[in-house]
Design an enzyme around this catalytic site. Sequence first.
Site, PDB file in Angstrom:
ATOM      1  N   CYS A  69       0.555   3.567   1.825  1.00 24.26           N
ATOM      2  CA  CYS A  69       0.766   4.288   3.214  1.00 24.26           C
ATOM      3  C   CYS A  69       1.944   3.691   3.917  1.00 24.26           C
ATOM      4  O   CYS A  69       2.114   4.053   5.072  1.00 24.26           O
ATOM      5  CB  CYS A  69      -0.556   3.813   4.035  1.00 24.26           C
ATOM      6  SG  CYS A  69      -0.499   2.288   4.470  1.00 24.26           S
TER       7      CYS A  69
ATOM      8  N   SER B 275       0.852  -1.294  -0.066  1.00 27.44           N
ATOM      9  CA  SER B 275      -0.111   0.177   0.028  1.00 27.44           C
ATOM     10  C   SER B 275       0.927   1.405   0.025  1.00 27.44           C
ATOM     11  O   SER B 275       1.969   1.228   0.594  1.00 27.44           O
ATOM     12  CB  SER B 275      -0.845  -0.098   1.369  1.00 27.44           C
ATOM     13  OG  SER B 275      -1.331   1.275   1.678  1.00 27.44           O
TER      14      SER B 275
END
Length: 330
Positions: A125, A123
Amino acid sequence: MNAFGAASDGRVRCPLDRSTRVFVAGGRGLAGSAVWRQLAREGFTDVVGPGSEELDLRERRAVLDWFAATRPDVVVLAAARVGGIKANATQPAQFLSDNLRIQVNVLDAAMEHGVERLLFLGSSCIYPKFTEQPIREEALLTGRFEPTNDAYAIAKIAGILQVQAVRRQHGLPWISAMPTNLYGPGDNFHPEYSHVLPSLIRRFHEAKESGAPRVVNWGSGTPRREFLHADDLAGACLHLLEHYDADGPVNVGTGTDLTIRELAELVADAVGYRGSVQWDTKQPDGTPRKLLDVSRLTALGWAPRIGLREGIAQTYAWYVENLESGTLRH
Ligand code: GDP
């Protein structure tokens, strides 16, 4: 030089046999179901992936037994506990524990059963909260995380490292991809715990239906995010499996971002909501900007196809259809 004779940037040509057995872990989720559709479109005839009621990927023994019985040749690891900013911020223990267990179980089982090709999905993030934008893959572990999703980020980074460790120790051509914020059919539209795009679709739709004069969205509306349609992610996954073999993760995004306020205007337009929009600044903004540098992927010959306006309209149509037929997940 590795198993496929990759160039220094990881470029290879290693087409997958369409009759090979592919396990899509997380095949009922947003990313996994799109990967499954893509494989079917591309002529794969032996795609497998039990739902979580049949195989709980957090259960190590069950996963090892399932691999022993099924023996997939290729694995796409798209299974994860995912959620929006509120879910991540309020349930960090589950996000850390579930994701670590899912990954370690599937990767260990794949290792034990000699899975030839594996793609792990991370991801965007995972990158530091404050880092140069657009974010290059090299930014990994160069700064502190955004606190609202640090648990998820740490779990995903452990997955990237496990893939790299297997490459180093056992020479298997496994790879990792880091998608930006995803959206599309099959998403989770939970009013509190979903990501921003499905949340806005639901909120604007309900406001339109009830004739509400205003909606209130979270945060300041100023953070910038990048959105990729899940079908584009799926295209990128297959492309990477057939054209990339190197240690480093590959960012998957569009290379373009917009503010949450601009996103809200696009969603309101798609839904046909004409009321006013307010912002609740008591809710967290999260990281100020998250735009991926996608030059590594572009150099491998892949680009997304679905524009944001078109993708939102299609996702909204899917939402309405599933709302009416009662088949929404939330
Ligand atoms: P993030 O990319 O990890 O921050 O995940 P989200 O998709 O949950 O949130 C993106 C941004 O949208 C944040 O700045 C949120 O504050 C903002 N946002 C505005 N309204 C909403 C909403 O209704 N739900 C969510 N999840 N985010 C919202």
